[in-house]
Design a protein around this motif. Structure first.
Motif, PDB file in Angstrom:
ATOM      1  N   ASP A 382       0.833  -1.205   0.000  1.00 37.79           N
ATOM      2  CA  ASP A 382       0.000   0.000   0.000  1.00 37.79           C
ATOM      3  C   ASP A 382       0.871   1.259   0.000  1.00 37.79           C
ATOM      4  N   LEU A 383       1.937   1.247   0.796  1.00 38.25           N
ATOM      5  CA  LEU A 383       2.821   2.409   0.834  1.00 38.25           C
ATOM      6  C   LEU A 383       3.497   2.621  -0.518  1.00 38.25           C
ATOM      7  N   ILE A 384       3.933   1.544  -1.157  1.00 42.06           N
ATOM      8  CA  ILE A 384       4.553   1.673  -2.485  1.00 42.06           C
ATOM      9  C   ILE A 384       3.584   2.342  -3.453  1.00 42.06           C
ATOM     10  N   GLU A 385       2.330   1.951  -3.411  1.00 41.79           N
ATOM     11  CA  GLU A 385       1.339   2.565  -4.307  1.00 41.79           C
ATOM     12  C   GLU A 385       1.170   4.047  -4.010  1.00 41.79           C
ATOM     13  N   PHE A 427      21.406  10.992  -1.232  1.00 42.45           N
ATOM     14  CA  PHE A 427      21.150  11.216  -2.659  1.00 42.45           C
ATOM     15  C   PHE A 427      21.347   9.919  -3.446  1.00 42.45           C
ATOM     16  N   TRP A 428      20.509   8.960  -3.103  1.00 34.53           N
ATOM     17  CA  TRP A 428      20.547   7.603  -3.676  1.00 34.53           C
ATOM     18  C   TRP A 428      19.131   7.278  -4.156  1.00 34.53           C
ATOM     19  N   PRO A 429      18.874   7.329  -5.473  1.00 29.13           N
ATOM     20  CA  PRO A 429      17.492   7.245  -5.965  1.00 29.13           C
ATOM     21  C   PRO A 429      17.014   5.839  -6.318  1.00 29.13           C
ATOM     22  N   LEU A 430      17.507   4.820  -5.578  1.00 30.50           N
ATOM     23  CA  LEU A 430      17.131   3.432  -5.882  1.00 30.50           C
ATOM     24  C   LEU A 430      16.116   2.858  -4.895  1.00 30.50           C
ATOM     25  N   GLY A 431      15.598   3.700  -3.983  1.00 27.34           N
ATOM     26  CA  GLY A 431      14.705   3.178  -2.950  1.00 27.34           C
ATOM     27  C   GLY A 431      13.440   2.561  -3.498  1.00 27.34           C
ATOM     28  N   ALA A 432      12.808   3.215  -4.463  1.00 30.48           N
ATOM     29  CA  ALA A 432      11.563   2.682  -5.025  1.00 30.48           C
ATOM     30  C   ALA A 432      11.822   1.398  -5.792  1.00 30.48           C
ATOM     31  N   ALA A 433      12.943   1.337  -6.496  1.00 31.88           N
ATOM     32  CA  ALA A 433      13.271   0.132  -7.267  1.00 31.88           C
ATOM     33  C   ALA A 433      13.401  -1.072  -6.351  1.00 31.88           C
ATOM     34  N   TRP A 434      14.112  -0.900  -5.241  1.00 36.55           N
ATOM     35  CA  TRP A 434      14.266  -2.025  -4.313  1.00 36.55           C
ATOM     36  C   TRP A 434      12.912  -2.425  -3.733  1.00 36.55           C
ATOM     37  N   LEU A 435      12.112  -1.441  -3.328  1.00 37.84           N
ATOM     38  CA  LEU A 435      10.797  -1.760  -2.780  1.00 37.84           C
ATOM     39  C   LEU A 435       9.957  -2.561  -3.766  1.00 37.84           C
ATOM     40  N   CYS A 436      10.022  -2.212  -5.047  1.00 37.08           N
ATOM     41  CA  CYS A 436       9.186  -2.899  -6.036  1.00 37.08           C
ATOM     42  C   CYS A 436       9.570  -4.355  -6.206  1.00 37.08           C
ATOM     43  N   LEU A 437      10.784  -4.725  -5.831  1.00 32.63           N
ATOM     44  CA  LEU A 437      11.147  -6.139  -5.886  1.00 32.63           C
ATOM     45  C   LEU A 437      10.367  -6.959  -4.866  1.00 32.63           C
ATOM     46  N   HIS A 438       9.821  -6.309  -3.837  1.00 35.66           N
ATOM     47  CA  HIS A 438       8.955  -7.021  -2.894  1.00 35.66           C
ATOM     48  C   HIS A 438       7.650  -7.450  -3.577  1.00 35.66           C
ATOM     49  N   LEU A 439       7.184  -6.666  -4.523  1.00 38.60           N
ATOM     50  CA  LEU A 439       5.993  -7.050  -5.284  1.00 38.60           C
ATOM     51  C   LEU A 439       6.272  -8.319  -6.090  1.00 38.60           C
ATOM     52  N   VAL A 455       0.090  -5.083 -10.074  1.00 45.14           N
ATOM     53  CA  VAL A 455       1.283  -4.342  -9.650  1.00 45.14           C
ATOM     54  C   VAL A 455       2.300  -4.166 -10.774  1.00 45.14           C
ATOM     55  N   TYR A 456       2.052  -4.736 -11.930  1.00 43.23           N
ATOM     56  CA  TYR A 456       3.037  -4.640 -13.011  1.00 43.23           C
ATOM     57  C   TYR A 456       3.334  -3.183 -13.370  1.00 43.23           C
ATOM     58  N   GLU A 457       2.316  -2.348 -13.465  1.00 47.24           N
ATOM     59  CA  GLU A 457       2.539  -0.955 -13.847  1.00 47.24           C
ATOM     60  C   GLU A 457       3.399  -0.224 -12.816  1.00 47.24           C
ATOM     61  N   THR A 458       3.271  -0.609 -11.556  1.00 45.10           N
ATOM     62  CA  THR A 458       4.109  -0.005 -10.515  1.00 45.10           C
ATOM     63  C   THR A 458       5.569  -0.385 -10.733  1.00 45.10           C
ATOM     64  N   MET A 459       5.821  -1.673 -10.947  1.00 45.92           N
ATOM     65  CA  MET A 459       7.180  -2.120 -11.225  1.00 45.92           C
ATOM     66  C   MET A 459       7.718  -1.453 -12.491  1.00 45.92           C
TER      67      MET A 459
END
Length: 748
Positions: A382-385, A427-439, A455-459
């Motif tokens: 939910d937070l990722i969304e 200043f490391w912009p990979l946080g969302a990418a790592w979170l999406c691997l949980h999906l 969740v595909y569109e989120t990834m």
């Protein structure tokens, strides 16, 4: 079996002296730390949406205009200038995101407790999710039971006496120096209402409501106190909420308690236990236990363990405690578990008690799938969304990119702009990418195609940002810039040190994993061929893992020296765990280099924080080194575990509990290579035992027993139909095609 195998729990022979000895209960949204005092009891309270301040757009509009110059400085090795420019142009405005706050305290004072107490016991029953305090004083036995109910969304406290009309108490709310923000009111002669404001511009308002229910005795209010006189027993019901979810949280809480007060305590307890056991009861773990230790208090067992004694029963309880904590701090509809789960007693908590997404928030959810608590993963999804929309703004304003991104922290408002100006991390912009691997991991375990379609569109959006963010270097490779390797510092041959770099190894490992997950997802659900072509072309141009001069995995594209060889972050082994690109089976040279990396880190004092030690357990489990995995399990409890078995960073930080539980599961079961491996990393001291309910990727649930380190029986339950391969010591490699809803048993 010993009695402790039937009833896992924590217990103590005295009240908690401080917060680090108190025991936690929670229902995902509401939490309490129970001190277990005798004449005076304190329950430190939390509600997951009590935060300081409201949403803000903190994106720095100067980031994008200065991005070309910043990249040029980094590529030219002019690190000091690059760091100075980044600190000004990239920092969030203001620098800090919002922080988590306590709800307050519920203080209880008991009459008739002038004499010393005897036969005291304070416990947390992991089998039922119920805390209990019992003692005798003045010839009377008193008992308090407390639980946080998910189905009823309330904390329930039952206080009873062995003597008729033996319970008299005073109750009040407290928030220490922040009480000037609150108002406490009487309610119906049997309750109290505390209302207040979280503070800061746009912050939420909150309400906590307490109601006493008695069969005899009397209830009344005086000032800010609720008094109960002459009751044989009393049930205290507590509900709370904020305007984050409800426009009128006080009205919502009162209605809930009015409804619950019509039910018996037995009905409330029954609903709670049934709901809790539906999750907790899915997994059991039995290891060889010393019967002489089973009757000792938990703190004494921990002290003995810390002095070198073996105690597999304590380790089994620690594993189940990790599952208990996840159930208690992350349920559907709640916010995700933060740095402290939901249990925080400070108005200025360490690291703001936020969601730190360069390892810590992710580690909180490592046990969710393998330990059969997939529903507890949902708050993170939910937070990722919610991060997608602010993350699109950050991607566009700061980097001129499509898709969505986030940095190394986020908060209740899903803020994606950088946190702080801490150059090794911010200043490391990979946080969302790592979170999406949980999906993607959730899909791998469940094989739920409908979920994957959702969740595909989120990834894809997280991958799109990275496609746009990558730049070409002199060799034609696609690299990240600016980047850091959280939170380590390298040293140039001339002696200058820095954190900004062009391409950290962790970046490429995350990008490769996410791009591959998107490609596989699109293959499963169909379509999106053009995007897949872009991903495939980019994958072919990413730098590959390099082995450095010491035989280690390089942390950066260049084989720099580390300023701190024993650093707590071991980010460049992401591909070993939680990723799976480094494996003993398929990439033995990289696995050996990962081993060297770990040995060098540990030789220099690594693993000195709880969460780092937990990560190391999982690394050794993946490397199939049972002795090292177990040694680090021991080290986690010996050096980084508080008397209440919570993880100690220090200070308390819950990720070590979750990472530790995941590591123990990973020692018993692995499935990341496409083969279900039973007992891949079994220590000699666990030579016999059993486990039930662990999940494997592909849609499988495993129950198995072993003796003399060899599997004696294994049952695999299939939630979907398809081919399956299973192997383990004493069990020949078995391949079969399973049918959904069927179970298959194999014996030695």
């Amino acid at each position: 079996m010993t009695s402790m195998e039937h009833k896992r729990g924590l217990w103590y022979g005295q009240p908690a002296r401080d917060w680090n000895e108190a025991l936690p209960v929670g229902n995902g949204r509401l939490g309490a730390m129970i001190y277990g005092g005798i004449a005076e009891e304190k329950l430190q309270l939390n509600e997951d949406s009590v935060w300081y301040g409201g949403p803000r757009d903190r994106n720095n509009g100067d980031a994008l205009p200065h991005l070309p110059e910043l990249r040029s400085l980094i590529l030219k090795g002019r690190l000091r200038e690059a760091e100075e420019l980044a600190a000004m142009s990239m920092a969030g405005l203001p620098e800090a995101q919002r922080h988590y706050l306590p709800l307050g305290e519920l203080l209880l004072s008991f009459d008739g407790h002038e004499q010393p107490a005897a036969d005291y016991r304070r416990e947390l029953d992991l089998e039922r999710g119920v805390s209990r305090v019992s003692y005798s004083t003045g010839g009377v036995r008193y008992t308090r039971e407390l639980f946080a109910s998910f189905p009823d969304q309330a904390i329930v406290i039952r206080i009873s006496s062995g003597r008729k009309n033996g319970v008299s108490l005073k109750a009040r709310f407290n928030r220490h120096n922040w009480r000037y923000l609150e108002q406490i009111e009487k309610w119906q002669n049997s309750g109290l209402v505390m209302t207040g404001y979280g503070g800061g511009q746009g912050g939420s308002s909150f309400a906590a409501v307490l109601k006493a229910v008695t069969n005899d005795g009397t209830c009344r209010n005086i000032g800010e106190y609720l008094l109960v006189d002459g009751a044989s027993s009393v049930t205290l019901l507590l509900a709370a909420g904020t305007t984050f979810r409800h426009p009128e949280p006080q009205l919502q809480a009162k209605r809930r308690l009015e409804e619950l007060s019509r039910d018996s305590y037995e009905a409330l307890l029954g609903r709670h236990i049934a709901d809790y056991r539906r999750l907790y009861g899915r997994v059991t773990l039995t290891l060889p236990e010393n019967l002489d230790l089973s009757g000792l208090p938990t703190d004494e067992r921990l002290k003995r363990f810390q002095k070198g004694e073996e105690d597999n029963g304590l380790l089994a309880a620690y594993f189940q405690y990790g599952r208990y904590l996840l159930i208690s701090s992350s349920r559907p509809g709640s916010l995700p578990a933060n740095l402290q789960g939901i249990w925080n007693d400070s108005f200025t908590p360490a690291w703001d008690s936020k969601f730190t997404i360069n390892i810590n928030a992710q580690m909180n959810y490592w046990p969710a799938e393998i330990c059969n608590l997939a529903e507890c993963h949902e708050p993170l999804f939910d937070l990722i969304e919610r991060m997608r929309e602010p993350g699109r703004v950050t991607a566009r304003v700061m980097y001129g990119c499509g898709g969505f991104t986030a940095h190394h922290n986020t908060d209740i408002w899903a803020d994606t702009a950088p946190q702080d100006t801490y150059l090794p991390a911010s200043f490391w912009p990979l946080g969302a990418a790592w979170l999406c691997l949980h999906l993607w991991e959730h899909y791998r375990f469940s094989q739920d195609r409908y979920f994957l379609e959702q969740v595909y569109e989120t990834m894809k959006e997280a991958a799109q940002f990275l496609l746009d963010y990558l730049i070409e270097d002199d060799e034609g490779r696609l690299i990240t810039c600016p980047s850091v390797s959280p939170k380590n510092t390298y040293q140039l041959p001339g002696g200058e040190s820095g954190v900004f770099c062009a391409g950290a190894s962790m970046d490429f490992q995350i990008i490769e994993a996410l791009f591959a997950a998107c490609i596989r997802s699109a293959d499963i659900i169909g379509g999106d061929e053009r995007f897949l072509e872009e991903l495939s072309a980019a994958l072919a141009r990413l730098p590959q893992p390099q082995i450095g001069k010491y035989g280690q995995i390089q942390e950066w594209m260049e084989d720099y020296e580390e300023v701190e060889p024993g650093h707590r972050h071991i980010s460049h082994l992401f591909a070993l765990y939680p990723g799976d690109a480094f494996t003993v089976e398929h990439t033995p040279e990289l696995a050996e280099a990962a081993r060297t990396t770990l040995e060098r880190r540990l030789a220099s004092g690594g693993g000195h924080t709880g969460w780092s030690r937990a990560w190391i357990i999982n690394f050794w489990a993946r490397l199939k080194d049972a002795d090292q995995a177990y040694a680090n399990v021991r080290a986690l409890l010996e050096h980084s575990t508080l008397p209440n078995l919570l993880d100690n960073h220090p200070p308390f930080q819950i990720d070590g509990n979750f990472g530790g539980a995941a590591g123990i599961a990973e020692m018993l079961l692995q499935s990341h290579t496409g083969v279900i491996q039973l007992l891949p990393t079994l220590p000699p001291g666990w030579s016999e035992g059993s486990v039930s309910g662990l999940r494997a990727r592909g849609g499988y649930i495993l129950d198995f027993t072993w003796a003399d380190g060899r599997v004696t029986e294994a049952m695999i339950s299939c939630t979907v139909s398809g081919p399956c391969r299973i192997e383990g010591p004493g069990l020949d490699s078995v391949s079969f095609t399973g049918e959904a809803g069927s179970s298959y048993t194999f014996t030695r």
